[in-house]
Motif scaffolding. Sequence first.
Motif, short mmCIF file in Angstrom:
data_model
loop_
_atom_site.label_atom_id
_atom_site.label_comp_id
_atom_site.label_asym_id
_atom_site.label_seq_id
_atom_site.Cartn_x
_atom_site.Cartn_y
_atom_site.Cartn_z
N ARG A 132 0.85 -1.20 0.00
CA ARG A 132 0.00 0.00 0.00
C ARG A 132 0.88 1.24 0.00
NH1 ARG A 132 -2.47 3.87 3.24
NH2 ARG A 132 -4.68 4.23 2.75
N VAL A 133 0.67 2.13 -0.98
CA VAL A 133 1.46 3.36 -1.05
C VAL A 133 1.10 4.23 0.14
CG1 VAL A 133 2.04 5.39 -2.42
CG2 VAL A 133 1.53 3.21 -3.57
N ASN A 134 2.12 4.75 0.82
CA ASN A 134 1.89 5.56 2.01
C ASN A 134 1.25 6.91 1.67
OD1 ASN A 134 3.16 3.51 3.40
ND2 ASN A 134 5.14 4.58 3.55
N GLU A 135 0.39 7.38 2.56
CA GLU A 135 -0.28 8.67 2.35
C GLU A 135 0.71 9.82 2.29
OE1 GLU A 135 -2.96 8.97 5.59
OE2 GLU A 135 -4.40 7.53 4.76
N ASP A 136 1.82 9.70 3.05
CA ASP A 136 2.82 10.76 3.08
C ASP A 136 4.07 10.38 2.31
OD1 ASP A 136 3.60 8.76 4.75
OD2 ASP A 136 3.95 10.02 6.51
N ASN A 137 3.92 9.58 1.25
CA ASN A 137 5.02 9.19 0.40
C ASN A 137 5.80 10.42 -0.07
OD1 ASN A 137 6.60 7.73 -1.63
ND2 ASN A 137 5.17 8.60 -3.11
N THR A 138 7.13 10.29 -0.13
CA THR A 138 7.96 11.42 -0.56
C THR A 138 8.72 11.14 -1.85
OG1 THR A 138 9.81 10.63 0.81
CG2 THR A 138 8.28 12.22 1.80
N ASN A 139 8.48 9.99 -2.48
CA ASN A 139 9.20 9.63 -3.70
C ASN A 139 8.18 9.23 -4.76
OD1 ASN A 139 10.77 8.45 -5.76
ND2 ASN A 139 12.35 7.84 -4.28
N SER A 140 7.97 10.11 -5.74
CA SER A 140 6.93 9.83 -6.74
C SER A 140 7.37 8.78 -7.75
CB SER A 140 6.56 11.12 -7.49
OG SER A 140 7.69 11.62 -8.20
N VAL A 141 8.69 8.52 -7.86
CA VAL A 141 9.20 7.53 -8.82
C VAL A 141 9.23 6.14 -8.20
CG1 VAL A 141 11.14 6.85 -10.28
CG2 VAL A 141 10.54 9.28 -10.02
#
Length: 601
Positions: free
Chosen positions: A358-367
């Motif tokens: 699951r992609v984190n809500e506060d992800n900091t890496n779009s790639v």
Amino acid sequence: MKRNYLFGVNRPLSFLFGLALLLSLSNCKKTGPESETEIQYVAKNETTIVFSLASIEDTPDIADNHSNGDASASGNRLQQVKKVSAQSEIVSLGDVDAIMTISEDIPDEHKQKEIIGSSTKTSSNAENKAARVLVNLESGVTYRVVLYTDNGSGAPGTYVGQAQGIVGSTAVSIPANRNTKYVWYAYTYNNTRDIPEYANTPTPTYTIPIYPTSNSTSYRHDFAYSKGLITTSNVVNGTNPINNLVLTRKTSKIIVELNSRGMFAPVTYASLRFTDDSGMATASFSLRDSSLSSISQSISSLTRVYNHNSSAYVVPVGTDSVLNLNTKKRYTFYTPTNGLETRRFTVTIDSIILTSQRVNEDNTNSVTPQTTAVERMFSNKTFSFPGFVARPGKSYLLSIKLVESPVTVGNTKWARADLWRDATAANTSIGLRQAYKFRYDNTVYRTRTAVPSADYFTNDIYSIGTTGKNICELVYPEGTWDLPTTTQIDELHNLQNKEQPELSNYRWYLKINPGTLALGAPAYPNGFFSFSPIGYKTSIGGPTIDFNPGDPVNYGQTHGYWRTKTQETFAQSLNGSFQGVMMSNHNMSATTLTPIRCVRK
């Protein structure tokens, strides 16, 4: 009248006496196909017969040179049996769907070594072959040989002896007489356990039990058999070797494949078993005529028709189109079959555990997004395959393709989450058709930069590469999904049960309650239908437009867009209190980059 005398006996009386003597001698002979009289066997143990086992032979595919496929009228050539191939429709099993396929085209790691040429002396088949398919037996495998005298007709006469051998160490050696013809029988379960002694009967009337099993080297019943004739030499204390003995497999090898590529997650755990009336069977085997009897599918009392997760063969990355480890696991079973009756195999799996990201809500890496592993459990599943005639000595691949279950809204079955493009897969030689996957969840992101760049698509998705298929049609299993039509968006527009819940940090999402909730946890995040708006882009490296999470003033200007089958028409979700604006069709430039949500065909 003159009388004729021979040895002092009237000639008519002499004739009657001779006839009676002839009838008396005839009555001393055996009748039937084994009619020759066997002299009482006396064991002198002047020599030995030595047997060494090498391989098990699969049933060969019979060549058919008739272009029209008809059997030879002469009866000297057997008709080729068509290979088994069948596939079910998509079957709904509640929180997961599945497609079941059957094939005789087994994977490479299960294919055996092909050897050109044949020796009838060491094979149970009477005719020479141009090619045979053999598997060499592992060291430690046990086998048993039983020896009888020949009764003069190629059939067993008097029991002589038997012995157990071990591949790679102990050959079978049975004492015998010189200049004597014998009938021998050899068999193995292809495991390492001792084989019980064959009943010491005057002729081989005792039957041997065969049970369905897994592929355990200690307990499997991969039963194989051969018989033959040998005449010993005249050498005192000599040996009469039968080397590299080949037995013919009398069971069917059933390879069950669990394929989770359609769930976009690896299999963390799955143990497979068969129960009563599930295609697996017990049987009794006759040494004398190589036949099966007492075939029964009542197997609930058996404990070996089970393969634990740890016994699975994990197809490695790069093999058989596998790009992610543990997305294909294979479990091997054996069962006696007679090649006459239709078997309908049903596999039971008590628990399937997949691990999604699951992609984190506060992800900091779009790639390369930061993700959290989520275990998903699917319980008490049975997978039923189309019926087919399983033949002894053949291997069959029974493939279970797991497919994400949709959420049904009105007349449309929707994917639960948006599509994304796996660039790692797309850059491989086999990845084009595996590059498009569904997210585990519709994450409601906290920032613009948290959204993965792989979630936006322009209008190059309507015909991918040279496939001639749109992006949804390439989602595995290929041909299962499609892009939604504008009519299907209108169907959502007309629904009156839409909501737009708000979350912390000034975020919202669209929630649609279907008439009947789909099954949710622990297989999916929930059972309703949702969209998380992430705006749109005009170029892949450009700014995100209409997406304002965390902005207390402009978060209401966050909009959602999704592509449809019509290039310049998009599904649009606006933040508002009216049902009509929550989902509707909206026209924009065809090159706009937006997310994609697929539907079932």
